[in-house]
Write an enzyme that holds these catalytic residues in place. Structure first.
Site, PDB file in Angstrom:
ATOM      1  N   MET A  96       0.847  -1.202   0.000  1.00 25.54           N
ATOM      2  CA  MET A  96       0.000   0.000   0.000  1.00 25.54           C
ATOM      3  C   MET A  96       0.879   1.247   0.000  1.00 25.54           C
ATOM      4  SD  MET A  96      -2.742  -1.343   2.855  1.00 25.54           S
ATOM      5  CE  MET A  96      -1.460  -1.522   4.122  1.00 25.54           C
ATOM      6  N   ASP A  97       1.393   1.604  -1.145  1.00 23.93           N
ATOM      7  CA  ASP A  97       2.369   2.689  -1.239  1.00 23.93           C
ATOM      8  C   ASP A  97       1.724   3.957  -1.801  1.00 23.93           C
ATOM      9  OD1 ASP A  97       4.827   3.874  -0.986  1.00 23.93           O
ATOM     10  OD2 ASP A  97       5.643   3.055  -2.841  1.00 23.93           O
ATOM     11  N   GLY A  98       2.210   5.102  -1.340  1.00 22.12           N
ATOM     12  CA  GLY A  98       1.772   6.372  -1.904  1.00 22.12           C
ATOM     13  C   GLY A  98       0.920   7.230  -0.993  1.00 22.12           C
ATOM     14  N   ARG A 260       1.453  -3.562  -6.265  1.00 22.17           N
ATOM     15  CA  ARG A 260       2.077  -2.441  -5.560  1.00 22.17           C
ATOM     16  C   ARG A 260       1.563  -1.140  -6.160  1.00 22.17           C
ATOM     17  NH1 ARG A 260       7.959  -1.424  -3.025  1.00 22.17           N
ATOM     18  NH2 ARG A 260       7.588   0.735  -2.395  1.00 22.17           N
ATOM     19  N   THR A 261       0.980  -0.313  -5.322  1.00 18.48           N
ATOM     20  CA  THR A 261       0.527   1.001  -5.754  1.00 18.48           C
ATOM     21  C   THR A 261       1.665   2.007  -5.616  1.00 18.48           C
ATOM     22  OG1 THR A 261      -0.258   1.617  -3.544  1.00 18.48           O
ATOM     23  CG2 THR A 261      -1.809   0.460  -4.978  1.00 18.48           C
TER      24      THR A 261
END
EC number: 2.5.1.142
Length: 314
Positions: A96-98, A260-261
């Site tokens: 959960m990136d960003g 992967r965001t």
């Protein structure tokens, strides 16, 4: 003939043979859903004017299938993303990136981005349950995230307490992997209560990787096996892949798909052993903006791949 010339000739021939109207040049930029679906089948019978081995053609075919954000669908409506029920991934790993970048882009404090983890994961769990996905493993906090500022770490620990309280009655089974002993005692109690309360829930299993790292997981599994061997509980000859996997913290089948965001294209010490044959999907969409359409796009991309697990299916 060098690889760049081969690729250029390949795409020109592919465009002509398959009548792909959206390809304006020798490389694909945009492709419609209908055109994309049959490409791999047609590649098997396509006669190209190239001096190239079957293996070389297969490599280019695989390269084509592994495009993620580079292949843009002409119609983004959810209803037009035709997923095949029998090919739904059973286990999705999620980085959960960003969150911080999302907040900064809107002129907000980074904490505002982190706060969206709870409602966003609820949304993803709800969609996943309807699609028939069985397990979601979400990377919430890595063993390296302790390097962040004390203020941010303290905020995240408090947020995780709220998270587990929220998921007590959400209807999914929740479990945690990672080194829990280093977490605040109040958070440890929240985790224990949530795991115990939800263990009988049927349907989706949500695994939260908290203070987790792939290095840590492999090391703790190794230490456990060595300890058992030293105490005569198993023979060295008994150590194999299956036994090793039993000692890993993840107690479910390995992920079929990693999403992967946030645009980065790396695994960041996440499930290093378990991702050996997982399909990877990277999206530029920041996690707070990741929704149903994005999840379905990732699954559709997964369904269009050939999973060989080291074998050969061509």
């Amino acid at each position: 003939m060098n690889s760049s010339i081969v690729s250029q000739h390949f795409f020109i021939s592919l465009k002509s043979s398959l009548d792909l109207q959206c390809w304006k040049s020798s490389s694909p930029s945009s492709i419609s859903m209908g055109e994309f679906k049959g490409i791999h089948d047609k590649l098997q019978i396509l006669k190209l004017p190239l001096t190239m081995s079957d293996r070389g053609l297969s490599k280019i075919s695989c390269s084509l299938s592994l495009q993620t954000e580079k292949l843009r669908y002409d119609n983004d409506d959810n209803d037009d993303l035709e997923l095949h029920e029998e090919l739904i991934p059973k286990h999705i790993a999620l980085i959960m990136d960003g969150n911080r970048r999302w907040a900064k882009a809107k002129g907000l404090e980074v904490y505002e981005g982190h706060k969206l983890i709870i409602p966003k994961l609820k949304e993803i769990c709800d969609i996943s349950s309807k699609l028939g996905i069985q397990v979601i493993t979400a990377f919430a906090f890595s063993t390296e995230n302790w390097k962040r500022s004390k203020e941010e770490v303290d905020f995240l620990m408090q947020l995780f307490e709220e998270f587990f309280n929220e998921f007590l009655r959400f209807g999914v089974r929740v479990s945690v992997i990672g080194c829990k002993s280093n977490l605040p005692m109040t958070l440890q109690k929240c985790i224990a209560l949530t795991e115990e309360t939800t263990k009988g829930n049927k349907g989706l299993h949500l695994v939260i990787a908290l203070n987790y790292g792939g290095y840590y997981d492999i090391l703790q599994a190794t230490k456990s096996i060595v300890n058992k061997a030293m105490n005569g509980l198993l023979d060295v000859e008994d150590i194999n892949k299956n036994l090793f996997e039993q000692e890993l913290e993840s107690k479910c089948p390995n992920p079929d798909l990693l999403i992967r965001t946030g645009g980065e294209q790396r695994v960041s010490n996440f499930l290093l052993w378990q991702l050996a044959y997982t399909e990877f999907y990277f999206t530029n969409t920041l996690f707070p903006d990741f929704g149903e359409k994005d999840l379905k796009k990732a699954i559709l991309n997964f369904q269009q791949r050939h999973r060989r697990f080291g074998g050969h299916t061509y």
